[in-house]
Design an enzyme around this catalytic site. Structure first.
Site, PDB file in Angstrom:
ATOM      1  N   LEU A 261       0.815  -1.212   0.000  1.00 17.02           N
ATOM      2  CA  LEU A 261       0.000   0.000   0.000  1.00 17.02           C
ATOM      3  C   LEU A 261       0.851   1.266   0.000  1.00 17.02           C
ATOM      4  O   LEU A 261       1.747   1.430   0.840  1.00 17.02           O
ATOM      5  CB  LEU A 261      -0.942  -0.011   1.204  1.00 17.02           C
ATOM      6  CG  LEU A 261      -1.919   1.171   1.324  1.00 17.02           C
ATOM      7  CD1 LEU A 261      -2.890   1.185   0.147  1.00 17.02           C
ATOM      8  CD2 LEU A 261      -2.678   1.107   2.649  1.00 17.02           C
ATOM      9  N   ASP A 262       0.547   2.165  -0.938  1.00 20.47           N
ATOM     10  CA  ASP A 262       1.185   3.488  -1.023  1.00 20.47           C
ATOM     11  C   ASP A 262       2.706   3.411  -1.113  1.00 20.47           C
ATOM     12  O   ASP A 262       3.412   4.302  -0.663  1.00 20.47           O
ATOM     13  CB  ASP A 262       0.793   4.361   0.181  1.00 20.47           C
ATOM     14  CG  ASP A 262      -0.680   4.732   0.180  1.00 20.47           C
ATOM     15  OD1 ASP A 262      -1.277   4.762  -0.913  1.00 20.47           O
ATOM     16  OD2 ASP A 262      -1.235   4.980   1.257  1.00 20.47           O
ATOM     17  N   ASN A 263       3.201   2.338  -1.724  1.00 26.35           N
ATOM     18  CA  ASN A 263       4.651   2.173  -1.811  1.00 26.35           C
ATOM     19  C   ASN A 263       5.114   1.847  -3.231  1.00 26.35           C
ATOM     20  O   ASN A 263       6.219   1.362  -3.431  1.00 26.35           O
ATOM     21  CB  ASN A 263       5.118   1.074  -0.849  1.00 26.35           C
ATOM     22  CG  ASN A 263       6.597   1.170  -0.533  1.00 26.35           C
ATOM     23  OD1 ASN A 263       7.127   2.260  -0.336  1.00 26.35           O
ATOM     24  ND2 ASN A 263       7.279   0.033  -0.507  1.00 26.35           N
TER      25      ASN A 263
END
Length: 284
Positions: A227-229
């Protein structure tokens, strides 16, 4: 300018790569109109984006990849060949926030971003009137923890039916599953309403306000299973001060979110982004 061929590649850095590619294009009467390159010295990796006119090029476009494959094999290239007249088909996914959606639609309508938008998908009905105004089919799939798997299955089915190339999450407030993400590797673009990796998670502007920051930002990145990476495409910031309320910061944040997402979509649709591990090389 006539249609062009665009070659994007990465490979271990070594002598002769540029000369070999340029010679290939020259040999068949190609005229190079853009060329950019970068070498990552830490990994000894060479990156290149080169574009040449198809008019007068003596290899038919459908046979260029086959003809170039000898050079690609010689230098162990990871490469792809695309054409400027191929217009990507982009699906936009939204929830209730409309600012990013409006900005993308305006840039699409004005041909500032060259793409087709065959459909919009949402988990709420709120933005259907926007899609109706632009005469774009709007599919609403309310999502609950119990229905998430089935909903995503239906969404993927529709995306395949519309032969979608790229998915843009224009403030779509749902976390996509691994199965969904694997259908579109490096082809799902998200806008995160903070300057990653700072202030991740919920209410980043509240976190920023509490810290008394002097700039806020937004990050557009490819979606990965973590997530969000995912690999970052574009980031930008806007100045704030002690005089700004949380409401002020949210409004300023919306401006930078629109700018960052549209820029990322434009770069992606113009084939100017190369993904390498969890980073990008952006030929802008």
């Amino acid at each position: 300018m006539s249609g062009t061929a665009i070659l994007l590649l990465s490979c271990p850095d070594q002598k002769g790569i540029v000369a070999e590619i340029a010679s290939f294009i020259y040999q068949y009467d190609g005229n190079i109109v853009h060329s950019d390159q970068h070498t990552d010295v830490e990994t000894n990796t060479f990156f290149m984006r080169i574009e040449w006119e198809l008019e007068g090029f003596r290899i038919p476009r459908e046979k260029i990849a086959q003809a170039f494959s000898f050079i690609a094999d010689k230098f162990s290239m990871d490469w792809r060949l695309v054409f400027s007249d191929e217009v990507p088909r982009v699906a936009i996914m939204v929830s209730k926030f409309d600012h990013c959606l409006y900005d993308l639609l305006l840039k699409w309508q004005s041909k500032e971003i060259k793409m087709e938008i065959p459909l919009i998908i949402s988990n709420h009905e709120d933005l259907r009137p926007v899609a109706d105004y632009y005469h774009i089919p709007y599919y609403c799939f309310p999502v609950t923890p119990e229905t998430k798997t089935e909903v995503e299955r239906e969404e993927l089915k529709i995306l395949r039916e519309y032969t979608i190339d790229t998915v843009v999450l224009a403030r779509y407030m749902q976390v996509l599953s691994t199965d969904f993400i694997r259908e579109y590797p490096n082809r799902i673009i998200n806008i995160h309403h903070s300057f990653l990796p700072a202030f991740v998670g919920a209410k980043p502007y509240h976190q920023a306000y509490a810290r008394g920051v002097k700039i806020i930002g937004a990050t557009s990145h490819y979606v990965t299973e973590e997530l969000d990476n995912g690999p970052i495409i574009v980031q930008d910031v806007i100045a704030v001060s002690h005089r700004d309320s949380i409401h002020d910061m949210i409004n300023k944040g919306k401006e930078v979110e629109k700018r960052v997402l549209s820029r990322a979509v434009k770069l992606h649709t113009e084939n100017k982004v190369l993904v390498f591990h969890n980073k990008t090389v952006v030929f802008d």
